[in-house]
Design an enzyme around this catalytic site. Structure first.
Site, PDB file in Angstrom:
ATOM      1  N   ASP A 125       0.856  -1.182   0.000  1.00  0.00           N
ATOM      2  CA  ASP A 125       0.000   0.000   0.000  1.00  0.00           C
ATOM      3  C   ASP A 125       0.890   1.229   0.000  1.00  0.00           C
ATOM      4  OD1 ASP A 125      -2.481  -1.339   0.026  1.00  0.00           O
ATOM      5  OD2 ASP A 125      -2.371  -1.612   2.199  1.00  0.00           O
ATOM      6  N   ASP A 156      -6.752  -1.247  -5.137  1.00  0.00           N
ATOM      7  CA  ASP A 156      -7.892  -1.004  -4.256  1.00  0.00           C
ATOM      8  C   ASP A 156      -8.836   0.031  -4.866  1.00  0.00           C
ATOM      9  OD1 ASP A 156      -6.719  -2.751  -2.411  1.00  0.00           O
ATOM     10  OD2 ASP A 156      -5.728  -1.120  -1.327  1.00  0.00           O
TER      11      ASP A 156
END
Length: 169
Positions: free
Chosen positions: A125, A143
């Protein structure tokens, strides 16, 4: 009468699969740059509400099951594989454009994170948005594809009548 999202022009599955591949590849390219330029845990402030980060997530959204002991990696790999195959097959049939776009974005995001889990053992991330001391959990382009695709599906379901209703008219 045609739906406002139209099924008048048949778009080949190849276009939707290509869009999915582009999302997955763009996500992987950014992750490659993040891996090569930031150490794990690094936080680079860019604006008053956004940091570029390098975090590892062994769980799912919001780090769900991140501390589950390792089995979750294989569970999420299997889940992403099943979902990805299902979506790729779903895109073989004619769909309203907004619906197909939603499925394509979800497919691209699922594949992007599947690659991470399969080859890295975790998802990288790198986007961190915050306001004062409140931080949204860090996330990535994959995402965004998944959430954006889900939003497209919701919008599609609101804007276009169902096939069952169309047949009854």
């Amino acid at each position: 009468m045609k739906s406002p999202l139209g099924m008048a022009h048949r778009i080949t599955p190849g276009l939707w699969w290509t869009l999915s591949l582009a999302v997955a590849l763009a996500d992987q390219a950014i992750k490659y740059v993040i891996e090569g330029s930031l150490s794990v845990g690094a936080v680079v402030p860019l604006t008053p509400v956004f940091n570029l980060v390098h975090f590892w997530n062994t769980g799912a959204a919001f780090s769900f099951l991140a501390d589950a002991g390792g089995w979750q990696r294989y569970f999420f790999i299997l889940l992403a594989l099943v979902v990805s195959i299902g979506l790729a097959l779903l895109l073989r049939k004619p769909r309203a454009k907004l619906e197909a776009l939603g499925y394509s974005l979800i497919l691209g995001g699922a594949v992007g994170n599947l690659i991470d889990r399969s080859f890295r053992g975790h998802v990288i991330d790198y986007l961190d948005f915050f306001w004062q001391s409140w931080h949204w959990p860090a996330f990535n382009l994959a995402d965004i594809g998944i959430v954006g695709g889900a939003a497209m599906l919701l919008l599609s379901s609101v804007l276009s009548p169902s096939a069952e209703l169309d047949r009854g008219r």
